[in-house]
Design an enzyme around this catalytic site. Structure first.
Site, PDB file in Angstrom:
ATOM      1  N   THR A  33       0.851  -1.199   0.000  1.00 53.78           N
ATOM      2  CA  THR A  33       0.000   0.000   0.000  1.00 53.78           C
ATOM      3  C   THR A  33       0.883   1.244   0.000  1.00 53.78           C
ATOM      4  O   THR A  33       1.973   1.226   0.575  1.00 53.78           O
ATOM      5  CB  THR A  33      -0.906  -0.020   1.245  1.00 53.78           C
ATOM      6  OG1 THR A  33      -1.803  -1.129   1.135  1.00 53.78           O
ATOM      7  CG2 THR A  33      -1.718   1.251   1.385  1.00 53.78           C
ATOM      8  N   THR A  36       4.266   4.199  -3.849  1.00 53.90           N
ATOM      9  CA  THR A  36       5.216   3.356  -4.588  1.00 53.90           C
ATOM     10  C   THR A  36       4.548   2.031  -4.967  1.00 53.90           C
ATOM     11  O   THR A  36       4.691   1.543  -6.098  1.00 53.90           O
ATOM     12  CB  THR A  36       6.490   3.098  -3.752  1.00 53.90           C
ATOM     13  OG1 THR A  36       6.844   4.299  -3.061  1.00 53.90           O
ATOM     14  CG2 THR A  36       7.645   2.658  -4.634  1.00 53.90           C
ATOM     15  N   GLU A 111      -0.214  -5.222   6.114  1.00 53.67           N
ATOM     16  CA  GLU A 111       1.093  -5.321   5.443  1.00 53.67           C
ATOM     17  C   GLU A 111       2.015  -6.302   6.165  1.00 53.67           C
ATOM     18  O   GLU A 111       2.716  -7.088   5.532  1.00 53.67           O
ATOM     19  CB  GLU A 111       1.750  -3.934   5.372  1.00 53.67           C
ATOM     20  CG  GLU A 111       1.054  -3.000   4.394  1.00 53.67           C
ATOM     21  CD  GLU A 111       1.576  -1.574   4.451  1.00 53.67           C
ATOM     22  OE1 GLU A 111       1.382  -0.862   3.465  1.00 53.67           O
ATOM     23  OE2 GLU A 111       2.164  -1.170   5.465  1.00 53.67           O
TER      24      GLU A 111
HETATM   25  C1  5RP Z   1       1.618   2.140   4.021  1.00 57.26           C
HETATM   26  C2  5RP Z   1       3.096   2.014   4.013  1.00 57.26           C
HETATM   27  C3  5RP Z   1       3.812   2.535   2.803  1.00 57.26           C
HETATM   28  O1  5RP Z   1       4.485   1.483   2.220  1.00 57.26           O
HETATM   29  C4  5RP Z   1       4.764   3.610   3.207  1.00 57.26           C
HETATM   30  O2  5RP Z   1       4.028   4.604   3.905  1.00 57.26           O
HETATM   31  C5  5RP Z   1       5.476   4.206   2.001  1.00 57.26           C
HETATM   32  O3  5RP Z   1       4.559   4.916   1.228  1.00 57.26           O
HETATM   33  P1  5RP Z   1       4.968   5.630  -0.127  1.00 57.26           P
HETATM   34  O4  5RP Z   1       5.325   4.561  -1.093  1.00 57.26           O
HETATM   35  O5  5RP Z   1       3.716   6.389  -0.508  1.00 57.26           O
HETATM   36  O6  5RP Z   1       6.116   6.557   0.172  1.00 57.26           O
HETATM   37  O7  5RP Z   1       3.715   1.503   4.909  1.00 57.26           O
HETATM   38  O8  5RP Z   1       1.074   1.722   5.253  1.00 57.26           O
END
Ligand code: 5RP
Length: 262
Positions: A33, A36, A111
């Site tokens: 999530t 990225t 996750e």
């Molecule tokens: C969501 C997460 C995401 O992987 C983390 O916040 C990184 O997010 P992004 O890819 O938007 O920088 O742990 O719960």
């Protein structure tokens, strides 16, 4: 179009694109999530459409589930898949032991469950996520709404004895109301500045009755794929002890770049 992407988005995109190559037909794949991970889902959707790639995806949030379905991915639950070949997800911070802080997007519980149920966890991140020691990013801690203020006080009191530099915690908000996770819980963001012993802290936090899970991922991540704004990609494998470098060309694709979101 690719030209409209910021360097950070380009870095996220190339990391995600490289990781999408790891997925093979027949696999069961945990889908992370965040922004990225959203690139990853789009890249996988493109492979489904263009190459006929067939795999089952287990999303780690309702957001990712919706995006995956929109991208034509066969979405199944973790209980249907049981065990996964690979999980690919983003991170808020990673260190040189591939210890992580996750949960900036509020999905840390699913996750962690999904990543732990996988043969391999691969993190995709822009280079800005690399840190010498974890903790500058506030550590998310998912707590039960019942008695959350008491849990918050208990967490702060416990932090006094831990190897951290700060112990202030804040309830994550969504406008005027508490942010609510997919499981109906709240999130306390712990402003620790520096975490000396992530393994110990993670275990101590999880012993508190009101705490459901924390965003420290220790001994879970196997590989990190790091993207750079100029298209370079570095893959570090903690088990093999290898580092590989590579470069990806941006290919303009209306399908992928017309919808820059998350
Ligand atoms: C969501 C997460 C995401 O992987 C983390 O916040 C990184 O997010 P992004 O890819 O938007 O920088 O742990 O719960």
């Amino acid at each position: 179009m690719a030209g409209e992407l910021s360097p950070i988005d380009k870095a996220k995109f190339v990391a995600a694109k490289r990781a999408a190559d790891l997925v093979e037909t027949g696999m069961r794949v945990g889908l992370g999530t965040g922004s990225t991970a959203a690139w990853l889902v789009r890249c996988l959707g493109e492979r489904v459409a263009d190459e006929g790639l067939r795999f089952r995806g287990v999303p780690t949030s309702s957001r990712t589930a919706n995006l995956a379905r929109d991208c034509g991915i066969d979405v199944v639950s973790l209980d249907e898949a049981r065990w996964l070949d690979i999980t690919i997800d983003g991170a808020d911070e990673f260190d040189d032991e591939l210890q992580l802080i996750k949960g900036g997007g509020g999905a840390l519980l699913q996750e962690k469950i999904v990543a732990t149920a996988s043969d391999q966890m691969v993190v995709i991140a822009d280079i800005g996520k690399e840190v010498e020691s974890l903790g500058a990013f506030p550590l998310p801690c998912e707590v039960i709404p019942f008695g959350w203020q008491t849990t918050k006080a208990l967490v702060e009191e416990t932090l006094i004895q831990m190897d951290v530099l700060g112990r202030n915690t804040t309830l994550r908000m969504n406008g005027d109301a508490p942010y609510v996770t997919d499981e109906g819980n709240y999130i306390l963001d712990c402003h620790l500045k520096r975490i000396g012993d992530p393994r110990q802290l993670g275990m101590v936090l999880n012993q508190m009755p009101g705490v459901v899970e924390n965003g420290l991922f220790v001994d879970i991540c196997d590989k990190v794929i790091i993207g750079f704004g100029d298209g370079r990609v570095e893959t570090r494998d903690i088990n093999e002890g290898t580092v590989e470098e590579d470069r990806l060309d941006f290919v303009e694709s209306d399908n992928l770049f017309s919808d820059i979101a998350d």
